[in-house]
Design an enzyme around this catalytic site. Structure first.
Site, mmCIF file in Angstrom:
data_model
loop_
_atom_site.group_PDB
_atom_site.id
_atom_site.type_symbol
_atom_site.label_atom_id
_atom_site.label_comp_id
_atom_site.label_asym_id
_atom_site.label_seq_id
_atom_site.Cartn_x
_atom_site.Cartn_y
_atom_site.Cartn_z
ATOM 1 N N SER A 20 38.458 34.145 29.043
ATOM 2 C CA SER A 20 38.400 35.537 28.572
ATOM 3 C C SER A 20 39.387 35.759 27.430
ATOM 4 O O SER A 20 39.306 35.093 26.415
ATOM 5 C CB SER A 20 38.640 36.478 29.753
ATOM 6 O OG SER A 20 38.125 37.754 29.483
ATOM 7 N N ASP A 26 36.436 40.134 22.699
ATOM 8 C CA ASP A 26 37.272 39.009 23.139
ATOM 9 C C ASP A 26 36.414 37.742 23.132
ATOM 10 O O ASP A 26 35.218 37.787 22.833
ATOM 11 C CB ASP A 26 37.901 39.319 24.506
ATOM 12 C CG ASP A 26 36.891 39.496 25.619
ATOM 13 O OD1 ASP A 26 35.705 39.750 25.313
ATOM 14 O OD2 ASP A 26 37.275 39.387 26.799
ATOM 15 N N ASP A 39 34.865 35.866 25.253
ATOM 16 C CA ASP A 39 33.624 35.744 26.046
ATOM 17 C C ASP A 39 32.761 37.001 25.967
ATOM 18 O O ASP A 39 31.756 37.117 26.660
ATOM 19 C CB ASP A 39 33.921 35.368 27.499
ATOM 20 C CG ASP A 39 34.609 36.476 28.276
ATOM 21 O OD1 ASP A 39 35.428 37.203 27.674
ATOM 22 O OD2 ASP A 39 34.342 36.629 29.480
ATOM 23 N N ASP A 83 33.006 40.241 26.789
ATOM 24 C CA ASP A 83 32.808 41.257 27.840
ATOM 25 C C ASP A 83 33.733 42.455 27.652
ATOM 26 O O ASP A 83 33.677 43.412 28.419
ATOM 27 C CB ASP A 83 32.941 40.665 29.248
ATOM 28 C CG ASP A 83 34.332 40.156 29.577
ATOM 29 O OD1 ASP A 83 35.206 40.148 28.683
ATOM 30 O OD2 ASP A 83 34.558 39.753 30.737
#
Length: 460
Positions: free
Chosen positions: A106, A250, A252, A254
């Site tokens: 993340s 970010d 990833d 999300d």
């Protein structure tokens, strides 16, 4: 110790000693534990798992280890390659798979990676499931497949197309309204997979896309957490380009942060507020966030004859409460949008489409839209305690001190005062209490935190 074993996955830094960091041995062990747990729970042969990864440098290496381990258990692997957390979540049920693994740490820096574990719905596994998986890992209770029963391996290159089309097909995404505006958008994807997933969506929405750090090579040009202090480059570029809006995700994809046409932060907390404002105007219902998220969401929901509820911190807890209350919208104040009409997971792509629809229909600039929401300011502090102090007992004393106020104890202790709030949470890893506050000014938020620290010290 940089290996963090939690119920939702395994996170750690690459390299170093086994069981101290996320080494190849640890990757294999925890992948095998998750695969074994699935086999025991599903009680069927020919399990299918979907995997995908963000663009961090260690991703290909970790991907090879995960894939080979799952095949060694006899599990069939569908590899999406470079992907996003929400895309993998969407593809698990789309492919009728039995679960998924997302390889991403993340917003953590480049030396980190992680295995995020999904069930057959494409949602993070529950606390109970995670505890069972960790027990299997601890005992190394694995039984690998015979040579004739090894798992098959296939790749898919159409996952982004499927995810994007599902978003464009949503009734609340007005493609024509957004196209008519011809928004100019600057995108900072921190050299990860937002750089290959968001431009196709934005282009289908008729936007002109100015790309910044959109090469998915894992060389993060700044700290990948989308906070104001890390985003000076995009703020400058927005002004230089005369863009309508800035979008930051970010690694990833999300978490979604927005920047206005003047290069000023919209506020991560307000991504969810704006999307909820749009959705609840069209369908009254329930909005959910966690206890540490802004009160602005509650205010917006109530103004639209809708209800607001707060969950314990953590995406799994938000999703559980959203299902219980049949929420229209939910998420977390860190820019995480969860729109159940698509799927129960934080998703920057659907967040972008809903926000741009709202912006187009309101016929306002981003800064004008932001000015329509209550202005709150947050403070985040912590108080360090000695290991001998019983933090739980201390929080019980605090409850007694403020028993006449509105208190929630579902996650630490939150006190809702009429004009502001404070949330006290015990750290799971060290003897500290984290103190989150929100008020009508930064000074007031910080003073409230200092007042709480003084009160806690007086009770020790």
């Amino acid at each position: 110790m940089s290996l963090i074993k939690s119920i939702s996955g395994i996170r750690g830094t690459i390299g170093g000693k086994v069981d101290d960091n996320l080494t190849p041995v640890d990757v294999v062990k925890f992948t095998a534990a998750f695969g074994t747990w699935l086999q025991k729970n599903k009680n069927k042969k020919d399990l299918i798992l979907v995997i995908g990864r963000d663009a961090r440098i260690s991703g290909a290496m970790v991907n090879s280890l995960v894939t080979a381990t799952l095949q060694g258990l006899g599990i069939h692997v569908v590899d999406l390659g470079l992907s996003t957390t929400p895309t993998v979540e969407v593809m698990v049920p789309e492919l009728n798979a039995d679960g998924g693994i997302i390889l991403t740490a993340s917003h953590n820096p480049k030396q980190w990676n992680a295995l995020k574990l999904l069930n057959e719905k494409g949602e993070f596994i529950s606390g109970k499931d995670g505890a069972e998986m960790l027990e299997i890992a601890e005992k190394e209770d694995f039984n690998f497949a015979e040579v004739d029963d090894l798992g098959k391996y296939e790749t898919r290159t159409d996952a982004f197309d499927i995810h994007i089309q599902k978003i464009l097909d949503l009734p609340m995404v007005d493609v024509e309204a957004v196209k008519a505006k011809k928004f100019k958008v600057v995108l900072d994807a921190v050299n990860s997979t937002g750089g290959i997933s968001l431009p196709p969506l934005l282009e289908k929405l008729g936007c002109e896309v100015v790309k910044l750090y959109c090469e998915p090579n894992g060389q993060f040009p700044h700290n990948p957490e989308p906070l104001k202090e890390h985003l000076t480059d995009i703020c400058d570029l927005i002004k230089k380009e005369g863009a309508d809006v800035g979008i930051v995700v970010d690694p990833d994809v999300d978490r979604l942060a927005l920047i206005d046409e003047n290069g000023e932060m919209f506020g991560e907390e307000y991504t969810l507020v704006a999307v909820a404002d749009y959705l609840l105007r069209h369908k009254k219902g329930v909005a959910i966030s966690n206890l540490s998220s802004s009160r602005a969401l509650r205010d917006v929901a109530r103004n639209l004859d809708s209800e607001y509820f707060a969950s314990a911190v953590g995406e799994v807890n938000v999703v559980t409460l959203m299902k219980e209350k049949n929420a229209v919208i939910g998420g977390e104040g860190n820019g995480g949008i969860i729109y159940p009409d698509l799927h129960y997971g934080r998703d920057s792509l659907v967040g972008v489409a809903l926000f741009l629809t709202h912006l187009a229909k309101e016929n306002k600039t981003v800064s004008e839209l932001r000015a329509t929401y209550p202005a709150y300011y947050m403070g985040k502090k912590k108080i360090e305690l000695t290991p001998k102090i019983d933090v739980d007992a201390l929080l019980v004393k605090m409850q007694e001190e403020y028993k006449d106020e509105e208190i929630s104890t579902i996650d630490g202790m939150k006190i809702d005062f009429p004009e502001n709030w404070v949330h006290l949470r015990k750290s799971n890893t060290e003897p500290i209490i984290r103190i989150y506050t929100e008020a009508f000014s930064q000074q007031e938020a910080d003073e409230l935190a200092d007042k709480m620290i003084a009160k806690i010290k007086s009770l020790i």
